[in-house]
Each structure stands twice: as C-alpha cells, then as structure tokens.
Design a protein around this motif. Structure first.
Motif, PDB file in Angstrom:
ATOM      1  N   ILE A 118      32.707  34.881  31.964  1.00  0.00           N
ATOM      2  CA  ILE A 118      34.063  35.010  32.480  1.00  0.00           C
ATOM      3  C   ILE A 118      33.990  35.707  33.828  1.00  0.00           C
ATOM      4  CG2 ILE A 118      36.351  36.020  32.131  1.00  0.00           C
ATOM      5  CD1 ILE A 118      34.034  35.338  29.187  1.00  0.00           C
ATOM      6  N   GLN A 119      34.556  35.087  34.840  1.00  0.00           N
ATOM      7  CA  GLN A 119      34.647  35.698  36.165  1.00  0.00           C
ATOM      8  C   GLN A 119      36.098  36.089  36.400  1.00  0.00           C
ATOM      9  OE1 GLN A 119      32.834  32.453  38.504  1.00  0.00           O
ATOM     10  NE2 GLN A 119      31.322  33.992  39.095  1.00  0.00           N
ATOM     11  N   VAL A 120      36.287  37.314  36.899  1.00  0.00           N
ATOM     12  CA  VAL A 120      37.624  37.803  37.227  1.00  0.00           C
ATOM     13  C   VAL A 120      37.723  37.902  38.743  1.00  0.00           C
ATOM     14  CG1 VAL A 120      39.291  39.675  36.968  1.00  0.00           C
ATOM     15  CG2 VAL A 120      37.767  39.084  35.054  1.00  0.00           C
ATOM     16  N   PHE A 121      38.718  37.240  39.302  1.00  0.00           N
ATOM     17  CA  PHE A 121      38.951  37.233  40.743  1.00  0.00           C
ATOM     18  C   PHE A 121      40.262  37.959  41.038  1.00  0.00           C
ATOM     19  CE2 PHE A 121      36.617  33.419  39.627  1.00  0.00           C
ATOM     20  CZ  PHE A 121      35.630  33.353  40.598  1.00  0.00           C
ATOM     21  N   GLN A 122      40.389  38.467  42.277  1.00  0.00           N
ATOM     22  CA  GLN A 122      41.680  38.982  42.723  1.00  0.00           C
ATOM     23  C   GLN A 122      42.023  38.323  44.055  1.00  0.00           C
ATOM     24  OE1 GLN A 122      41.974  43.211  43.445  1.00  0.00           O
ATOM     25  NE2 GLN A 122      40.050  43.284  44.552  1.00  0.00           N
ATOM     26  N   SER A 123      43.326  38.115  44.229  1.00  0.00           N
ATOM     27  CA  SER A 123      43.796  37.519  45.471  1.00  0.00           C
ATOM     28  C   SER A 123      43.590  38.510  46.614  1.00  0.00           C
ATOM     29  CB  SER A 123      45.282  37.148  45.362  1.00  0.00           C
ATOM     30  OG  SER A 123      46.054  38.322  45.135  1.00  0.00           O
ATOM     31  N   VAL A 124      43.374  37.966  47.806  1.00  0.00           N
ATOM     32  CA  VAL A 124      43.234  38.768  49.021  1.00  0.00           C
ATOM     33  C   VAL A 124      44.160  38.141  50.060  1.00  0.00           C
ATOM     34  CG1 VAL A 124      41.670  39.569  50.825  1.00  0.00           C
ATOM     35  CG2 VAL A 124      40.825  39.308  48.477  1.00  0.00           C
ATOM     36  N   PRO A 125      45.170  38.884  50.518  1.00  0.00           N
ATOM     37  CA  PRO A 125      46.103  38.303  51.486  1.00  0.00           C
ATOM     38  C   PRO A 125      45.381  37.742  52.720  1.00  0.00           C
ATOM     39  CG  PRO A 125      46.899  40.433  50.714  1.00  0.00           C
ATOM     40  CD  PRO A 125      45.488  40.273  50.190  1.00  0.00           C
ATOM     41  N   GLY A 126      45.661  36.485  53.036  1.00  0.00           N
ATOM     42  CA  GLY A 126      45.098  35.843  54.221  1.00  0.00           C
ATOM     43  C   GLY A 126      43.629  35.498  54.128  1.00  0.00           C
ATOM     44  N   ALA A 127      43.042  35.599  52.924  1.00  0.00           N
ATOM     45  CA  ALA A 127      41.611  35.299  52.770  1.00  0.00           C
ATOM     46  C   ALA A 127      41.379  34.648  51.402  1.00  0.00           C
ATOM     47  CB  ALA A 127      40.785  36.576  52.899  1.00  0.00           C
TER      48      ALA A 127
END
Length: 146
Positions: A118-127
C-alpha cells in the motif's frame, strides 16, 4: 472479477459498520480483486503535537486500503481476510488540509496467506503528488464467526 468505480464512500460491504472509517472521511474510489484506492482529507483533529499527521492516522488510512484489497467487494458468507502482520515506513510529514490517497495492490497470494503493498500519497499544490508512506501487509483468510 470486475472493477467497481464508486462516487460515494462506504460502497464496500466491510465498511457498512466501520465507524472509524466513517469518522476519518475515507472515500472508496476504486475496488477490484486484490486492489483498492481510497482518499481522505487530512483534518486538524488528525494531527499530532508537531502539527503534522499523526502516524496512527496514516497507519489506519493505509490499513483500510489493505482491508478493502484483501476482501471481495461482493462480500463473503464463509470467510474474512485479516491482517497477520504489517510494516509501515513514514517517508514525509503529512501536511494539514492535503488530500491523501492510498493505493493497495496484492503482490502474492498462496492458499490463505497474501502479501499486499500500500502506497500513501499526499497532494502537493501545483506539483505532482508525493509519497508519504509505504505499508506492507501480510494477510490471512479465516472462517467468519457466526
């Protein structure tokens, strides 16, 4: 087995009475045999004293994706698949207000035992999204209790 793309949370049968998942605001975006993708917004009450994501929240989020990928989205009358053990590695701090996505995939299944990543990602504004944590789960299928 076919994929199910859903627009509303709690479309997997194991989430019907999962109040922790409901409180966390987890939404199921995709489930298939051996796969699940879920999302959640990182809220203030999910932070630790340093103002970043509490590790337990990230763990619980990844664990939910693990459970969804281990259990059939059509449900089972006879058995359930549970965690036999897990490892998690935290790679970056979770930032408040960011959208988290967990992607779970079965890597191996042998009899009643399985291995899932399981990979957990987080959003990054503009990237591009960045990886927040890596979780490996070991599953075991057991008879369902009456």
């Amino acid at each position: 087995m076919s994929d199910i793309d859903v627009d509303a949370p709690l479309m997997h049968p194991i989430l019907k009475n999962d109040y922790a998942t409901q409180w966390m605001g987890i939404e199921v975006t995709k489930v298939a045999d051996g796969h699940a993708t879920i999302t959640m917004k990182l809220r203030q009450e999910m932070l630790n004293g340093f103002g970043i994501a509490h590790g337990g929240m990230i763990f619980a989020f990844a664990d939910t994706a693990f459970a969804l990928s281990c259990n059939p989205h059509t449900g089972s009358e006879d058995s359930i698949t549970v965690a036999a053990g897990v490892d998690i590695n935290f790679l970056k701090p979770g930032i408040p207000g960011r959208l988290l996505t967990a992607v779970a995939n079965r890597r191996q299944q042998s009899g009643r035992s399985g291995i899932y990543d399981i990979q957990v990602f987080q959003s990054v504004p503009g990237a591009e999204d960045e990886i927040l944590a890596e979780f490996r789960g070991r599953s075991r299928t057991i008879p369902k209790r009456a």
